[in-house]
Design a protein around this motif. Structure first.
Motif, short mmCIF file in Angstrom:
data_model
loop_
_atom_site.label_atom_id
_atom_site.label_comp_id
_atom_site.label_asym_id
_atom_site.label_seq_id
_atom_site.Cartn_x
_atom_site.Cartn_y
_atom_site.Cartn_z
N GLN A 273 -48.94 -113.15 51.61
CA GLN A 273 -50.23 -113.78 51.87
C GLN A 273 -50.11 -115.31 51.78
O GLN A 273 -50.81 -115.97 51.00
N VAL A 274 -49.25 -115.86 52.62
CA VAL A 274 -49.07 -117.31 52.63
C VAL A 274 -49.86 -117.97 53.74
O VAL A 274 -50.11 -119.18 53.72
N SER A 275 -50.27 -117.21 54.75
CA SER A 275 -51.13 -117.72 55.81
C SER A 275 -51.80 -116.53 56.48
O SER A 275 -51.35 -115.38 56.34
N LEU A 276 -52.85 -116.78 57.22
CA LEU A 276 -53.57 -115.69 57.88
C LEU A 276 -52.70 -114.95 58.88
O LEU A 276 -52.98 -113.79 59.22
N ARG A 277 -51.67 -115.59 59.39
CA ARG A 277 -50.81 -114.97 60.41
C ARG A 277 -49.61 -114.24 59.79
O ARG A 277 -48.80 -113.68 60.52
#
Length: 287
Positions: A273-277
């Motif tokens: 979960q480091v970015s939405l992508r």
């Protein structure tokens, strides 16, 4: 209150004095549209953008406000993201850790350049409601006429940025010079707003500011999820598309709420979960 407003298209200046307008907006995209309008000679002057979104976060402490937004950004973008405020002012005393530095810089600029008027562009959204009153608080003592340019909704959406250059130019004849009494009243109202502990502010259909719990729109994210895995960016994008067009919700805020739903077990995540992508989500049985 309307008894103290004066509708004008130009300030009364001595003959031969050139009108120099300063345009103030809250969002970079709206600032870009105004700059294009100036390039196309639909209007004149200089554009300043505070680069902030005032429906969210604390309003009584500039440094605490920066910390609030930096916390929200975590998990939304993988790369390093600068704070929202990027006004492009040249003053050396700008402080990236204080969101109120832009207001101090603009106040200094107004006192130095003494433009004929400061045009404050604001729509009917909750963010712009606060923005207009915050401008009165920070800039009301400058010896420059403050003028509100009311921006109507477009296709139901309340935001300055939804208009193109010609649409914004069409708003200028409705510009309203704010009287000292109105400026003072709105400045005091801003202090009352800032003193409230609520972190989410929106306008209702009557144009009144209302205070919401940050969880009030979680259902948009839950409705966008399903039993199958979906990209987190897709879920946030769908929630953005289904939000109240008077009070748009940004991806940073919705990303933070998605993180909360994951932490509370209503949504399950698959991937870092480091970015939405970088991860996918689905609803859990609990939701």
């Amino acid at each position: 209150m309307n008894d103290f407003l004066v509708f004008v298209s130009k300030p009364q200046l001595p003959a031969g004095v050139k009108i120099i307008d300063f345009h103030l907006v809250s969002s970079p995209s709206a600032g870009g549209a105004l700059r294009q309008g100036i390039k196309q000679r639909l209007m004149s002057g200089k554009v300043f953008c505070v680069g902030d979104s005032f429906e969210l976060g604390p309003l009584d402490d500039g440094r605490e406000r920066v910390r609030f937004w930096r916390t929200l950004v975590q998990g939304c973008y993988e790369e390093s993201v600068e704070p929202l405020w990027s006004p492009g002012l040249d003053e050396a005393d700008r402080d990236p850790d204080d969101s109120f530095a832009v207001w101090r810089s603009l106040r200094k600029r107004l006192e130095q350049d003494k433009p004929a008027r400061l045009l404050i562009w604001a729509s009917g959204s909750g963010s712009d409601y606060v923005f207009l009153r915050m401008a009165c608080h920070w800039l009301g003592m400058c010896q420059v006429p403050l003028v509100h340019v009311p921006v109507p909704a477009r296709d139901g959406y309340h935001a300055v940025a939804v208009h193109e250059e010609d649409g914004l130019a069409a708003c200028l004849p409705n510009a309203v010079v704010l009287s000292p009494m109105v400026i003072d009243a709105w400045a005091q109202e801003f202090l009352s707003i800032a003193a409230r502990p609520s972190q989410l502010r929106e306008c209702n259909e009557a144009g009144e500011l209302v205070y919401r719990d940050v969880s009030v729109h979680d259902h948009l994210l839950l409705n966008a999820c399903g039993p199958e895995w979906l990209a987190a960016a897709r879920v946030v994008g769908q929630a953005m598309g289904n939000c109240d067009p008077r009070n748009s919700l940004g991806d940073v805020f919705l990303s933070s709420r998605l993180q909360h739903l994951i932490a509370t077990g209503l949504v399950e995540a698959n991937g870092p979960q480091v970015s939405l992508r970088s991860f996918r989500v689905r609803c859990t049985a609990a939701s």
